[in-house]
Design a protein around this motif. Sequence first.
Motif, PDB file in Angstrom:
ATOM      1  N   GLY A   1      39.349 -47.598 -45.676  1.00 27.59           N
ATOM      2  CA  GLY A   1      38.735 -47.261 -46.958  1.00 27.59           C
ATOM      3  C   GLY A   1      37.423 -48.020 -47.043  1.00 27.59           C
TER       4      GLY A   1
ATOM      5  N   THR B   1      34.854 -47.214 -49.456  1.00 26.36           N
ATOM      6  CA  THR B   1      34.185 -47.135 -50.757  1.00 26.36           C
ATOM      7  C   THR B   1      35.155 -47.527 -51.871  1.00 26.36           C
ATOM      8  OG1 THR B   1      34.763 -44.798 -50.824  1.00 26.36           O
ATOM      9  CG2 THR B   1      32.528 -45.322 -50.162  1.00 26.36           C
TER      10      THR B   1
ATOM     11  N   GLU C   1      37.457 -41.728 -42.881  1.00 26.64           N
ATOM     12  CA  GLU C   1      37.573 -42.634 -44.027  1.00 26.64           C
ATOM     13  C   GLU C   1      38.826 -42.372 -44.867  1.00 26.64           C
ATOM     14  OE1 GLU C   1      33.947 -42.905 -46.233  1.00 26.64           O
ATOM     15  OE2 GLU C   1      34.858 -44.167 -47.773  1.00 26.64           O
ATOM     16  N   GLU C   2      39.407 -43.429 -45.375  1.00 23.15           N
ATOM     17  CA  GLU C   2      40.527 -43.318 -46.322  1.00 23.15           C
ATOM     18  C   GLU C   2      39.957 -43.047 -47.709  1.00 23.15           C
ATOM     19  OE1 GLU C   2      42.935 -46.840 -46.831  1.00 23.15           O
ATOM     20  OE2 GLU C   2      44.318 -45.815 -48.188  1.00 23.15           O
ATOM     21  N   THR C   3      40.337 -41.928 -48.276  1.00 20.78           N
ATOM     22  CA  THR C   3      39.882 -41.625 -49.646  1.00 20.78           C
ATOM     23  C   THR C   3      41.112 -41.239 -50.477  1.00 20.78           C
ATOM     24  OG1 THR C   3      39.316 -39.398 -48.848  1.00 20.78           O
ATOM     25  CG2 THR C   3      37.502 -40.975 -49.062  1.00 20.78           C
ATOM     26  N   THR C   4      41.214 -39.975 -50.879  1.00 30.54           N
ATOM     27  CA  THR C   4      42.365 -39.559 -51.674  1.00 30.54           C
ATOM     28  C   THR C   4      43.534 -39.176 -50.761  1.00 30.54           C
ATOM     29  OG1 THR C   4      41.689 -37.257 -51.633  1.00 30.54           O
ATOM     30  CG2 THR C   4      40.838 -38.596 -53.440  1.00 30.54           C
TER      31      THR C   4
ATOM     32  N   GLU D   1      42.974 -35.793 -49.043  1.00 32.44           N
ATOM     33  CA  GLU D   1      42.006 -35.859 -47.944  1.00 32.44           C
ATOM     34  C   GLU D   1      42.558 -36.655 -46.763  1.00 32.44           C
ATOM     35  OE1 GLU D   1      37.872 -35.351 -50.485  1.00 32.44           O
ATOM     36  OE2 GLU D   1      38.536 -37.366 -49.934  1.00 32.44           O
ATOM     37  N   CYS D   2      43.344 -37.696 -47.080  1.00 31.97           N
ATOM     38  CA  CYS D   2      43.929 -38.496 -45.992  1.00 31.97           C
ATOM     39  C   CYS D   2      44.861 -37.638 -45.141  1.00 31.97           C
ATOM     40  CB  CYS D   2      44.691 -39.692 -46.561  1.00 31.97           C
ATOM     41  SG  CYS D   2      43.602 -41.003 -47.099  1.00 31.97           S
TER      42      CYS D   2
END
Lengths: 294, 431
Positions: free
Chosen positions: B51, B53, B91-94, B97-98
């Motif tokens: 992650g 951000t 990137e790790e987001t929601t 999305e992951c």
Amino acid sequence: METIVSIIFSGVFNASTLFLVAAGLQVVFGVQKVFNLACGSFYALGAYFGIVVVKSFVAGGFPKPLFIVPLIGAGLLLGFIGPIVERGLIKFVYDRDETFQLLLTFALVMMIEDVIKFIWGTSPQTTGGIDLIYGRINLFGATLPVYNLIVILCSLIIAALIGYILLNTKFGRIIRATADKKEMGEALGINMKMVYIKVFTLGTVLGTLGGALVIPATAVVSEMGVELIVLAFAVVVIGGLGSMKGAFIGALIVGVLKSVAISTYPELEMLTIYIIVIAVLVIKPQGLFGGSKV
Amino acid sequence: MEKTRREFVKLVGGAALGAGVILAGKGRASAQTIPAKGAPSEPIRIGVMPGLTGVIGVPGTAAWRTTQIWADEVNASGGILGRKVELHMEEETTAKECVERFKKLTLEKKVDVIVGLMSTGNGLAVGPLAEELGQLWLAWDGTTQKGVEETMPKTKFAFKSIDNEAEAIGGAILTAKYFPKIKTIAGINNDYSYGRDCWESFQAVLKHFHPNVKAVEALWPKLGETDFTSHIAALKKAKPDLIMTSFWSGDVPILMKQAAAVGLFKTTKGCFTTGGGVHYTLKKEFTPEGLILGYNSMYFKWTDTWPLLTKFVKTYFDKYKEYPVYECDHAYFVLQAYKTAVEKCYSILGKWPTKEEVGKALSGIQVPSLSGYRGYREDNIMTCNFFMGITTHKNPYDFVTIDPVEVLTPSQIIKPTAETKLYEWIKGWKS
């Protein structure tokens, strides 16, 4: 009494920074009819730049108690990004659907967050304990940080200054006239391009100055702008979109309400604020001061 | 010859310890520049999901940096059994999305293993997917807990982080030890599962030792809040003897600064169970001595006698001008565990292992990491020591450190099995 003073004071402190961001949002919307989501990002940029300036000031051996001077200078100086953003991006969406404006300014939020991470990284940063050198005062048994009082005072001065400019200067009259009817302003020979540049710069400076002023009392994190913009929405809905008086009163309502809710029913903090937002939307959709312009 | 699972695991467990000694600094006898016999020639693909951000950006960046440092070092010493490692970052987001990115890494990039994820919300989404796809997932900080209950007690491919509430349990043990006279407590924790579970388990443990302790305030700022002046006013109003918080990111220095502005910790004690996640931001100017501060699984000044830590802290500081945080240890550990498991599988099987075989080798493994030896239990949940202590200004830095350093072991702060009921386990402790 001690508790009441502490709660009200923290609410007003919260409101003072909220006001600056919301005022930036209002002035830009009032004249340019652009809902600038990036106003919170300007606030974050002001905070980061403020840290750089304060650290350089202290490293330069200047007297620490005077740090507020370069801090305000940093907030004002960063206003230079206003014309760049307005000419480089915003001008392309003036006559387009609001959706485009929102998408563009949201893209700007994301871009600024990445720029912040690129320059300053993701770690939280502070000015150390520099704000503590001003000490605390005791009011009715409540301990109040003097620096926070300075921030409140600065916000009040800025609010008064904006009021003066809008009501008593030629520039203010032009702003009010163009906010009312842009075409009439153009017909009277007003250089709208310059008006837009100046207004957007004013909106930007309000955000950057807010960020710079608040930073000694907190720490910066890259997402701080996004966090603030959500509350700024509540402020403009309550106060009335485009109204400076609305930004002032709306910020006070949101700031103090939040503080009271946290002290009494902490679980209802956001609920309380949005009940007011919904009530305003239902009873007076244009907001408390939505009828009055800028 | 086919080996039973039990034989295989036993062999791997013993061999892993041997490999650990080598990795701890005895030498790099296994380093090769060409792939080992029977090993594929192409690089090992490692999917990484940090992650970068928002609030998880702080630990996520630290873990991502560590992953790159580890990969550079491993490649410089010949790779894993002669195969270079190649990182593929998503990137790790929601959670949604992951899941997409996890699938992309598995099906399109065809990675051998995926490391990362810090959010338990994302872990809950990705855990079942890892099992379904047969993809090894070694979480940094993500669990598959719902509250304090484990939702996936038996996995083959999903290797989860330590139970979320471990640091709160550790914080309560130290609170009972160092501040035995406190009568009232208040909590300020983020308004999501982790914050609420930490507050509940902190109270449960503290009341186990001191049944008369009373909670007088519980505040729930949302994750990402950047102003706590109102919360501090509420805390002052409640006048607790001790304030507990499980803040772990940028909210820690903000709370500390704003508390210092009104002198909150002059009269009230504090327990920051996870504040060490941003320890270098806790400047002496506004962070008092005498608070309990938890560093989770890694304390950068734990000891001078563990070469892995000393070397890593220097490398990290030289490169980023920051002192590393616990997420670095999680990131380092999962990669080291994977490498060791692959090497041991190979030494036993004589061929490049499948993902399932590596998974079997990972269960119960112990390897040297930045924080000492740590491993996975048989139910594929991480174990490690936790470092906590009392803040002090007596150090050469501009931020606080801890003295004494208390090392809390897994048996003290982590329930023994995934199925164990947390509060029943706590009730069963001897006072």
